[in-house]
Structures are given as structure tokens and as C-alpha cells.
Scaffold this motif. Structure first.
Motif, PDB file in Angstrom:
ATOM      1  N   TRP A 293     -36.740 -29.763  69.563  1.00 56.62           N
ATOM      2  CA  TRP A 293     -37.869 -29.771  68.640  1.00 56.62           C
ATOM      3  C   TRP A 293     -37.671 -30.832  67.565  1.00 56.62           C
ATOM      4  N   ARG A 297     -39.854 -34.223  67.055  1.00 55.90           N
ATOM      5  CA  ARG A 297     -40.496 -34.480  65.755  1.00 55.90           C
ATOM      6  C   ARG A 297     -40.089 -35.834  65.200  1.00 55.90           C
ATOM      7  N   SER A 300     -41.918 -38.494  67.064  1.00 59.85           N
ATOM      8  CA  SER A 300     -43.314 -38.589  66.646  1.00 59.85           C
ATOM      9  C   SER A 300     -43.443 -39.326  65.326  1.00 59.85           C
ATOM     10  N   ILE A 325     -47.396 -35.384  65.178  1.00 57.23           N
ATOM     11  CA  ILE A 325     -46.253 -34.880  64.416  1.00 57.23           C
ATOM     12  C   ILE A 325     -46.461 -33.391  64.178  1.00 57.23           C
ATOM     13  N   LYS A 326     -45.531 -32.578  64.666  1.00 58.17           N
ATOM     14  CA  LYS A 326     -45.718 -31.133  64.611  1.00 58.17           C
ATOM     15  C   LYS A 326     -45.656 -30.606  63.185  1.00 58.17           C
ATOM     16  N   LYS A 327     -44.772 -31.164  62.378  1.00 53.34           N
ATOM     17  CA  LYS A 327     -44.645 -30.694  60.999  1.00 53.34           C
ATOM     18  C   LYS A 327     -44.456 -31.912  60.098  1.00 53.34           C
TER      19      LYS A 327
END
Length: 983
Positions: A293, A297, A300, A325-327
Motif C-alpha cells: 500500500w 501510494r 502515485s 493517490i489513495k491518501k
């Protein structure tokens, strides 16, 4: 003696030759240590490779290593069973045969004292001795270790990973197996994608009470599930309920055959293994373990930054990269806000800012500055100031960059006062300034034409030791171009070269723009040639300046020649170049070519703007062809251009110049019905139209509407009122308007004084006109050619030809050259004074000055000489014959009214006709000879001949000339600057 001998002499004799590991000692020189020898000494002695310290009781941990990879413990840690002594001995024997030591993080969980053959005192003294020796005389450097090949490095990494797994297995073998399964949890597969949570709950509730239902969402469509999920039963009967549910494996559910299984603990086991890997890190690489993960990230984030740098014009790619971008962190949000700011999209910049705050990320100085920059680019300084206030409430101090953005934003808005306020605050808060904020405040003053303040700021900057970049030189040159100061602009350009800066296309562009604006296009062409000799090629902007200069001079041929140069240089014309060519075609009256240029733009995928259609609309309206003007107006709408207030102003201006005020008012009403509010230029144009007609009532009516709508009243507005009052002969009302201007603190310009002087000249009041001239000099307003021409007209109407002649000498002394209208006014004055010889002498002087006489000059001079031919000397006949030959050579003909008046004067001189009559009739219109005969003339116009001389004089003069200037020419001089309001 090495460090192994100090620890254990026996071990030093029999230590095996293994791969060395170099690590720094805290406060000591670097020492090479074999980990296998240290592990062979005793089963419980461990050397921490990660911290790089000896296992002595008095050794201190390395702060660098502790901060580089901090130990993070989960809330629930797996419990391991402590191995027995026999297991420990077996582990020691196994570890002695390995190439690498066990993972040291395991020993950090339960540290044990390290036995040592030496006492603490000896160890402490030895440490001190090593510290001192390393300070006084550093030991000789050890030979460098043998470099490892790529295969050996891979083998070492593989061995290290296998050691970690073996150690974990050895402890797991001793400990009882851990059951990762969650009792009461079942897996449900092959669910319909559209199924909802409550439907799954209703079906599986028959086997027992349900604690939770988890449906895994789809990757692309979050509204649909991925086809599987989990059901967790609760209560004391949860395991029994799960077993009952598994018995229904293969049941049909909404057309699907379900797969129902007990939880095998696979998910929980993967989580525990992930936690364990996170604790032990990545072996000898000394960095924190990153899960898939985290790696995804980070990839990204890097992809988002790459797209920002490589594809800034593709906003869809930028937004898609950000959404991947997940976070996102504060940095990524700040980069996206800055991206929208550079595009001028302040609304999306604000949206991104609020999204960041909704995620619980508080903005910092960098993010606030980017948001303020977005509002500055979008020219919404009120919102920018609200952001500044919010910054101060959050306790964030403004940086010099923030102040520079505020100063630059107000400079673009033309608000030099606000720019000066923030510049002053920046100087109070920051002791050191830079060239960027100085450049912005200098630009603000140049835009308001305050060049004295700009020069003062340049001096301050140089006194503070800040070198002026080339952009500040360009800003100063552009400021001097706007005020028309050629000498200072050239001084700045010369200084630029003296400082060792290389002139660029912008430097030469400023000079070209200067010369085209002041009308010296020949000098602009010289700059163009010089630029080419230095290897600098023209761009579209410099070509547009040259074309614009020729269009202003109405030199259409050279304008088209410059456009051909654009095509020969391989440059694709942009919308600005096409708009200049459309203006040229409209100026020369070739409207069809102008319309074909619009179609050519559409063919080449160059979208026309409202500026492209406005010259055509204005030209048709000015020519009185309202139908064609409205057709072009509809064509503009079909091209996707939304009509603006400037478009309607162009249509109204054309109608006003044609004196079609009723149609202009209809267009104004249509504009209001379309939801477009008229601006200052709209009402000013209509006021000038009524002023040209002398309708003071209508002019004051629209002036009142402007004031009621809170529109800005400037000098152009008051010029329209003055013009209306002067045309109507209401000079006292004109003086009241000037007093109103003083109360509003609106300075009088040259046009205002010209209107007042012309108003007094119409009444023949030379004394009042002279007072206005004196007041003009006191206010330091420089008279121009129109000022002197109007004053000479006042002198001529008053019969004071001596003062008129003196004014001619005065204007030549101050460097103002008379034009054709000035000489025409003076000739008319001598004619009114019955001094044709003086008029003839003035005519010869005009030709010697290089001016070409026009129709009005010939008409005025010929009328004067014909009226005195019966009583004057013989030179009058010679003069009449000379003027006739010049008119014939110039192919000039008079109108029918003038021909009638001249024929009556000829009958007084030559009643039976003669050489003079034959010569003069060649200047009559072509229909004169075929229609009129001498007998018909006497019969047809006997009533005119019975009138007095003044009536006949008015008949001849009124058709072509009035007080030296026609009404149209006066309007063109007084408010010609208003014609550019729509452009």
C-alpha cells in the motif's frame, strides 16, 4: 590488537574468516567487526548491527540509528514461548554455523545482560583510552574490504531473509500453533454485484444473530460490490450459527449459486505477517519496511509530480494522476492548488483547498500562499484579502512571497495605492527585500503612469544592493512607452546594455511599441532591422505592433507587406494578427475582404473573438448600413461569440458617428433587454452624439442616468457635456461643468481646454479664449496643434489678424508645426478681412512648408479672390488662373452650390465670358456644362442674385467650409480618442 581480542582472546584465535560488516562506534573511529565470532563466544551475547554499538553495559545507543529507523510496536503483539536451555544450546550451535547473525530486534524485546570477561572498570578505562587515542593520534586506516560481486550481494540478501524466517520458525516450532481464524465469521462468494447489505443480512439471519455484514466494494464503481463479502455472527452461539450457515453452501440466492465457507484465518494471518515484517525492517538495508500500500501510494505521488512537470497543459491528466493517490498529503494538495492557480482557475483551487481541510489536514503557509496566488491571477483581490485574514487568525506569519503576490495582484488591477500599502507592510515585517517584490511595485506605478515614483523605487532597490533584473528594465521601458517619453525609454535601453545584459525580443519589442505609438514607424523599422542583424527573430507580437502602427497611419500597403513577412517567416497568424488585418480592411473600406478574413480564420481553426467582429460592425454602422451591421452581429453569435458590452458599444458608436441617434437608442434598449448593463463608455458615446447635435437636454439626461447608476464619471464624460454646451452657445453652462470637474477632483486635459477655446471662438470672444490659454499654461497642460488652431480661429472671427499671425509664430517657436487645417483657418481669416493678397501669401507659405492643399483651401482662397477681382489689382487675375490650373491638375471639382456662386462672381468680372470663365468652368461638376447655359443661369438664379453679398458668401462657404473646420472634423479632433473605447 583488534576489538575481538579485547572481548575474548580465545575467540580471536579461532575466529573464522567471514564477510565483514563495518559499523560506526559512538564517539570512536570505525572498526570492522565479524559478527560470526561475536555469536560464537556465548549463546546469549548479541551485537546490535542496526545501532552499531558494542554489547557493553556502559555503551550508549547511536542517536542517528535510532532516529533513522524507530521501533514501532503494535497494540497486540504475538506472544512467543521462551525456549528451553536445550533449545537455546541447539540454537547457538546452529547460529555459529551461519554466515549472518540473528535479527537483533528480537533481543530488543527481552534484553539480557551481556557477560564479559573484563570488569566494568577495565571496560570503561578501555573505552576512554580508545576515545582519547582516536582524538590525539587516530589509528591507521584499515585496508578496504574486498568488494562483493553482484552474485555475492544477492546471496547475502537471500541468506539474511532465510535467517529471519528460520529464526521465526524455530521459535514458532517451540510455541503452540496460533489459530488465526475468527469464530463466527463466514465467507460468502458469488454474490450479485447489485446486492445490498440489508438483503444479505435478511437471508443469513435465519442461522443466528448477526453482528456485522461486510460487502467488499468494487474497484471502479463504489456503488456496486465486488461479488463477495463476510458475515460475522455474534453472541455465545456465534460458532454454531456459522456452522449452520456453511451447511447451505451452494444455495441459490437471487439467481446465483452462493459459496459459503468458514473463515480460514488467511486475512488475519497476512496482517500478522505484515506487522512482523514491519517490525524487523528490510534486513541490512537499514530502512523501514514499506508495504504494498505504501509503495503504491509513493508511486502515485511520483506519477502526479511527473505529470505536473511534463504535461501541465493537459489538466485531465493532472487531475487523474491526483485522484490515483489513495491518501494525498498536504504537499500534494498544495501542488494541485498551485496548478489551478497558474491556470487562473481560482474556483477549483478553492475547492481543492476545502477538500484538504475536510480530510483534517490543516493548511500551512505554502498552501495559503498558493490559494492567494490563485485569487491574484483571477483578479479577485477581495477573496485574497479574506485568505490573508484567515492566515493571521491561524497564527501563520506571511512570507515575503505572499506579500509579493499581493503587490503583484493589486498592480494588475491598477490599484497602486493598495500595492503601496502591502509593500510598506512587507518592508516593516521583513528586513531583506528581493527584486521580485520591487519589480511588482514598480510595475504598479508604471501602470498608473507614476514614473517619478517608479524611478524612486529603482533608486531604493539599488541602494539596498539589489541588482535589477532585465524584467525591471522592461517594465520601466513599457512605462515610458505609455507616457510617450522617448528619451528616457532610450536611456533605460542603453543602461541595460551597459550593465552587461543582453537585449531580448522583449527589449526590442518595447522600442518597437514606443515608436509605433508615437507615430514614428520608420524608426520602428530601423529597430526591426537592428534586431534581425543581432540574430533575434520577430515573433507574432512584434509583427502585430508594426502592423498596428501602419494601420494607425492608414498605410494599408505596408500593413499588408508586414503580414506577408509573417507568412514568409513560417509563423502561423494568431487571432491578434488577424484582428489587425480586419481593422486594415475596414479602414480602407474593403468590407468583403474583412468578412472573408473571418471565414479564413474559421477555416484554419483560429476561433474569432468579439474583437474580430467589432471593426466590421462599427464600419457598417458608421456607413449607415444598419442592416449589414446587424447581419454581422448575428454572424458573431452563430460563431459562438457571446455579445458583450464592447460589441454593443461598437454598434452604438457607428450609429452615433452617423448622427442616427434614434437607432442608437433602440440598440441601447435591446442591450438592456439582453441583460447586459451599459457601462461608462456606452453612455459617454450617446452623450457625445447628442453633443454633436447641440442637444444639451439629452446630454444632461444621460449624464444623470450615469450618476444614478453609480458609474464612474471621468474626463471623457465631462467632455461630452462641455461639447454640448459649447455647440449650443451656452458658455456659462460650460463654465459650470468645469467647476463641477474641479469639485470632483478631475483634472482638465488638453481636450477639455480645446473644447472651451473652440466654444469661445464660435462666439468670436478672443479675450475669453486668451484667458483659457493662460489658464492652460498655469495648469502645466501643453497646448497641441488643435489648441492653437482653435485660438487662431477665435482671432480670425474677431478680426484680430495681427494676434493670429503672432500665434502662428509662437506655435512654431515651441516646436508645434501648423497643419493643413491651421493654414486653412488663417487663409479664411485673411479672406474675411478682405485681404486676398495676404491669403495668397499664406497659401504660398503653406506649399513651401510641404503641405498639399485640399479642396477646402482652394475653395476658401478662390472665393476670396473672386469677391475682390473687380476692384483689386491685376495680380488677382494671375492668382485666380494659377489656382485654376492647380485644381485642374489635381482633378478637383467643386459642388453645384459653389459652382453657382462662382459663376455669379464671374459674370461681374466677365459678362460675356472670357479666358477666366473658361478656366474656372473646368473645375465645375460634369453636369454643369450639359445642363446649364449662361442664359439659363441668369433666369434660374435671378432671385439669388438679388440678395446681398453676405447671403451669396454664405451660399458658397456653407457647402464646404465653416470657420476653417467642418463639424465632422471638429468632432474628430475633440473626441477622436473616444473612438477607441470599443477596441
Amino acid at each position: 590488537m583488534d576489538i575481538f581480542t579485547l572481548i575474548s582472546p580465545q575467540t580471536a584465535v579461532a575466529r573464522p574468516q567471514l564477510l565483514p560488516f563495518s559499523f560506526p562506534l559512538t564517539g570512536k573511529p570505525h572498526v570492522s567487526l565479524n559478527s560470526a565470532a561475536a555469536t560464537a563466544t556465548t549463546s546469549r551475547a548479541q551485537v546490535s548491527l542496526s545501532s552499531g554499538t558494542l554489547p557493553n553495559s556502559d555503551s550508549e545507543p547511536d542517536p542517528a540509528s535510532s532516529t533513522s529507523r524507530p521501533l514501532r510496536r503494535p497494540k497486540t503483539v504475538k506472544k512467543y514461548v521462551t525456549a528451553s536451555p536445550s533449545t537455546t544450546a541447539a540454537s547457538d550451535a546452529t547460529s555459529a554455523s551461519r554466515k549472518f547473525p540473528n535479527n537483533p530486534l528480537k533481543d530488543l524485546k527481552s534484553p539480557s545482560p551481556v557477560p564479559s570477561d573484563q570488569s566494568p572498570a577495565v571496560s570503561r578505562s578501555l573505552s576512554n583510552k580508545l576515545w582519547l587515542s582516536s582524538k590525539l593520534s587516530p589509528p591507521p586506516p584499515l585496508p578496504p574490504p574486498t568488494p562483493l560481486t553482484e552474485i555475492q550481494v544477492k546471496e547475502a540478501q537471500t541468506t539474511e531473509e532465510s535467517d529471519l524466517l528460520d529464526n521465526s520458525r524455530s521459535e514458532d516450532d517451540a510455541a503452540p500453533p496460533i489459530d488465526y481464524r475468527q469464530l463466527g465469521k463466514i465467507f460468502v462468494g458469488n454474490l450479485p454485484a447489485w446486492i445490498k447489505k440489508h438483503e444479505v443480512t435478511e437471508f443469513f439471519r435465519q442461522f443466528g444473530p448477526i453482528s456485522n455484514v461486510i460487502l467488499i466494494k468494487g474497484h471502479n464503481e463504489t456503488e456496486r460490490n465486488a461479488g463477495f463479502g463476510f458475515v460475522i455472527y455474534g453472541g455465545p452461539t456465534a460458532p454454531t450459527s456459522a456452522m449452520k450457515a456453511v451447511e447451505f453452501d451452494g444455495v441459490e440466492f437471487h439467481g446465483r449459486v452462493l459459496t459459503v465457507k468458514l473463515d480460514d484465518g488467511r486475512r488475519q494471518k497476512a496482517r500478522e505477517e505484515e506487522r512482523f515484517r514491519y517490525l524487523v525492517g528490510q534486513g541490512d538495508k537499514r530502512r523501514e519496511y514499506r508495504s504494498e500500500w505504501h509503495q503504491e501510494r509513493e508511486g502515485s505521488k511520483n506519477g502526479f509530480r511527473t505529470v505536473l512537470e511534463t504535461e501541465p497543459e493537459n489538466w485531465q491528466a493532472v487531475v487523474s494522476a491526483f485522484e490515483r493517490i489513495k491518501k494525498p498529503s498536504r504537499r500534494e494538495f498544495g501542488l494541485l492548488v498551485n496548478y489551478y492557480a497558474r491556470r487562473g482557475d481560482m474556483h477549483r483551487a478553492r475547492e481543492t483547498f476545502e477538500r484538504m481541510r475536510a480530510r483534517g489536514i490543516e493548511p500551512n503557509l505554502h498552501v495559503y500562499t498558493n490559494l492567494i496566488y490563485a485569487y491574484a491571477v483571477g483578479r479577485d483581490m477581495d477573496e485574497a484579502l479574506l485568505c490573508v485574514r484567515k492566515m493571521k487568525e491561524d497564527g501563520i506569519e506571511m512570507s515575503l512571497v505572499t506579500y509579493s503576490i499581493l503587490v503583484g495582484g493589486f498592480a494588475k488591477m491598477g490599484n497602486a495605492e493598495a500595492a503601496e500599502h502591502w509593500f510598506k507592510e512587507a518592508k516593516e515585517r521583513h528586513s531583506t527585500m528581493n527584486a521580485i517584490i520591487y519589480g511588482n511595485i514598480i510595475y504598479a506605478n508604471c501602470q498608473t503612469l507614476n514614473m517619478s515614483r517608479a524611478e524612486e523605487l529603482v533608486k531604493q532597490m539599488e541602494e539596498e544592493g539589489i541588482d535589477a533584473p532585465i524584467d525591471i528594465y522592461h517594465t520601466m521601458m513599457d512605462g515610458y512607452t505609455m507616457v510617450g517619453d522617448e528619451s528616457k525609454c532610450l536611456i533605460v535601453f542603453d543602461r541595460l546594455m551597459e550593465c552587461g545584459l543582453t537585449p531580448s525580443i522583449i527589449s526590442y519589442g518595447c522600442l518597437i511599441n514606443l515608436y509605433t505609438k508615437i507615430g514614428k514607424v520608420s524608426r520602428a523599422l530601423e529597430i526591426s532591422k537592428r534586431m534581425r542583424l543581432e540574430g533575434i527573430k520577430h515573433n507574432r507580437k512584434t509583427y502585430s505592433m508594426l502592423i498596428n502602427g501602419f494601420v494607425r497611419l492608414r498605410d494599408w500597403a505596408n500593413a499588408f507587406a508586414i503580414f506577408e513577412d509573417v507568412m514568409s517567416d513560417g509563423l502561423k497568424p494568431d487571432v491578434v494578427l488577424y484582428n489587425n488585418m480586419i481593422r486594415a480592411f475596414c479602414g480602407m473600406g474593403n468590407m468583403e475582404r474583412a468578412i472573408s478574413t473571418i471565414k479564413q480564420m474559421q477555416k484554419e481553426r483560429c476561433r474569432p473573438t468579439s474583437q474580430s467582429f467589432m471593426p466590421i460592425i462599427h464600419a457598417f454602422a458608421k456607413a449607415g448600413d444598419v442592416r449589414r451591421a446587424l447581419e454581422i452581429f448575428d454572424m458573431m453569435r452563430r460563431s459562438g461569440c457571446i455579445p458583450t458590452v464592447h460589441t454593443y458599444n461598437a454598434l452604438i458608436l457607428g450609429l452615433v458617428e452617423k448622427r442616427k441617434m434614434e437607432k442608437a437608442i433602440e440598440i441601447l434598449d435591446e442591450m438592456i433587454l439582453a441583460g447586459i448593463d451599459p457601462d461608462e463608455h456606452t453612455y459617454t458615446t450617446i452623450m457625445h452624439g447628442y453633443a454633436s447635435l447641440g442637444d444639451t437636454g439629452k446630454a444632461f439626461e444621460y449624464f444623470t442616468r450615469m450618476r444614478n447608476e453609480d458609474l464612474q464619471l471621468d474626463a471623457y464624460t465631462y467632455e461630452a457635456l462641455l461639447k454640448a454646451c459649447c455647440k449650443a452657445g451656452r458658455m456659462q453652462s460650460a463654465l459650470a461643468v468645469t467647476r463641477e470637474m474641479n469639485s470632483q477632483k478631475i483634472p482638465r486635459n488638453t481636450f477639455v481646454y480645446n473644447i472651451l477655446i473652440d466654444g469661445w471662438a464660435r462666439r468670436g470672444d478672443v479675450w475669453e479664449a486668451a484667458d483659457v490659454m493662460q489658464q492652460m499654461k498655469k495648469d502645466h497642460v501643453k497646448p497641441d496643434i488643435h489648441t492653437y488652431t482653435s485660438f487662431i480661429n477665435a482671432c480670425c472671427k474677431a478680426g484680430d489678424m495681427q494676434k493670429a499671425t503672432k500665434t502662428m509664430e509662437e506655435m512654431e517657436a515651441v516646436g508645434v508645426k501648423p497643419n493643413i487645417k491651421t493654414y486653412t483657418t488663417l487663409i479664411h481669416g485673411w479672406a474675411r478681412a478682405s485681404l486676398p493678397e495676404k491669403a495668397l501669401a499664406c497659401f504660398e507659405e503653406m506649399k513651401l512648408s510641404g503641405l498639399k492643399p485640399d479642396r477646402a483651401v482652394y475653395h476658401c482662397l478662390m472665393t476670396s479672390m473672386l469677391s475682390r477681382a473687380t476692384v483689386a489689382e491685376g495680380y488677382i487675375y494671375t492668382g485666380i488662373m494659377s489656382i485654376c490650373r492647380e485644381m485642374i491638375d489635381s482633378e478637383l471639382t467643386v459642388d453645384m452650390g459653389t459652382a453657382i456662386h462662382w459663376s455669379k462672381c464671374l459674370r461681374k468680372i466677365e459678362r460675356t465670358g472670357g479666358e477666366l470663365t473658361q478656366a474656372l468652368q473646368k473645375t465645375f461638376p460634369p453636369d454643369w456644362i450639359s445642363i446649364h447655359s449662361p442664359h439659363e443661369e441668369i433666369a434660374d438664379y435671378s432671385d439669388v442674385e438679388s440678395g446681398d453679398d453676405d447671403e451669396r458668401s454664405d451660399l458658397g462657404n456653407g457647402s464646404m467650409y465653416h470657420a476653417g473646420l467642418t463639424d465632422d472634423e471638429e468632432d474628430e479632433e475633440e473626441d477622436g480618442h473616444d473612438k477607441g473605447l470599443w477596441a
